[in-house]
Design an enzyme around this catalytic site. Structure first.
Site: not given
Ligand code: TYM
Length: 330
Positions: A112, A194, A197
């Site tokens: 990032k 990957k 969003k």
């Molecule tokens: P975020 O919002 O980017 O993504 C949410 C969840 O979706 C999963 N994910 C994917 N899994 C498979 N293939 C993909 N292409 C893909 N893109 C996203 C992510 O692994 C995630 O599980 N930092 C985290 C949010 C967060 C969090 C936490 C998660 C904040 N605090 C505590 C777990 C526990 C995030 O940005 O996920």
């Protein structure tokens, strides 16, 4: 006592298929057997530039989608991160038990800051300790996430163990729950990257609120490979990704999917994958439309969720404050 499950999604960009397959799908299933706590992680969103009105709108969108997909406020605690101030408070303490070198090694921080060199703020650097605070506040046993969050979870485990060793057992050391199939869904137009969003290549990202025609168009255009066999193989990232998506959405295994589509053309397979996704998402979109029109209900869910979460979080935080030596006047 059932074990505790914690997960969160960050309202930056719109929810997409990778979020569903990597996290949300498991989150829904886990509610049946565990104490589940799920968060819209809005405080994580401001680590990158974002428009305030968009963030506010997306926070409601995410909560409505949580509910539309099947997360149930009667079974799980659903809330918005900034409504529970203990997240920021514990994050500060954890910052003081995390080494600069550990945070600097985080791949997402490197990616990032590389992508956006004019806004490498301290929040972006401390992102993983806020995420550790999210999880540790609730003494979560399990964290369902995609592969891209694995390194952050490992840091949360390290920090929890360090704190427990320095003081006395305080935090549960959490384990990740990763899909065997679908822990990393790839962009349909660039299957080596990957699906995200906020991808530049939005035509390769299927958003959960895309209408049926858009979903079908995106699958029809998905990049495949030069031959025509429908098998999972390292040199076939495009078709392997589509097989994974089909398998998750139709509920049959990868091996069965390969067998079912033996001899079928890529064009026909892509149509069938698209249809499997459309069939699942159509009712979600309809439910979302009803929910998003009912702000009063969403506010009620958010408020009740925040109250329940705060109750648990405040107990953990006061234990932590006592252990680190903060004076408590009562
Ligand atoms: P975020 O919002 O980017 O993504 C949410 C969840 O979706 C999963 N994910 C994917 N899994 C498979 N293939 C993909 N292409 C893909 N893109 C996203 C992510 O692994 C995630 O599980 N930092 C985290 C949010 C967060 C969090 C936490 C998660 C904040 N605090 C505590 C777990 C526990 C995030 O940005 O996920």
């Amino acid at each position: 006592m059932p074990k505790t499950v914690y997960s969160a999604l960050k309202p930056t960009g719109d929810l997409q298929l990778g979020n569903y397959i990597g996290a949300l799908n498991n989150m829904v299933k886990l509610q049946e057997d565990y104490n589940c706590i799920y968060t819209v992680a809005d405080m994580h969103s401001i680590t990158v530039d974002c428009v305030p009105a968009d963030l506010r709108k997306r926070t409601y969108d995410f909560m409505a989608l949580f509910l539309a997909i099947g997360l149930d406020p009667e079974k799980s605690i659903l809330f918005v991160q900034s409504h529970v101030p203990q997240h920021a408070e514990l994050a500060w303490v954890l910052n003081c038990f995390t080494q600069y070198g550990e945070a600097r090694r985080m791949t997402q921080f490197k990616e990032k800051s590389h992508k956006n060199p004019e806004n490498v703020n301290l929040g972006l650097f401390a992102y993983p300790t806020l995420m550790a605070a999210d999880i540790l506040l609730y003494n979560a046993d399990y964290v369902p996430i995609g592969k891209d969050q694995k390194q952050h979870l490992e840091l949360a485990r390290t920090v929890a163990e360090r704190f427990n060793n320095r003081f006395s057992p305080t935090f549960t050391v959490p384990d990740g729950i990763f899909n065997k199939v679908g822990a990393k869904i790839q962009n349909l137009l660039d299957p080596t990257a990957k699906m995200g969003k906020t991808d530049d290549n939005a035509n390769g990202v299927v958003f959960l609120l895309d209408d049926a025609d858009t979903v079908m168009r995106k699958f029809r255009r998905a990049v495949t490979d030069s031959d025509n066999r429908i098998i999972v193989a390292p040199d076939k990232p495009g078709i392997s990704n589509l097989i994974t998506i089909y398998s998750v959405f139709s509920g049959i295994s990868v091996a069965e999917t390969e067998k079912k589509f033996e001899g079928v053309s890529y064009a026909e397979f892509k149509t069938q994958v698209g249809e499997a996704v459309v069939n699942r998402l159509a009712p979600v979109r309809q439910k979302y439309n009803e929910l998003i029109a009912d702000k009063a209900y969403l506010n009620k869910v958010m408020k009740e969720g925040a109250e329940k979460a705060s109750y648990i979080a405040s107990k953990t935080l006061s234990k932590v404050y006592r252990k680190v030596g903060f004076a408590q006047y009562k």
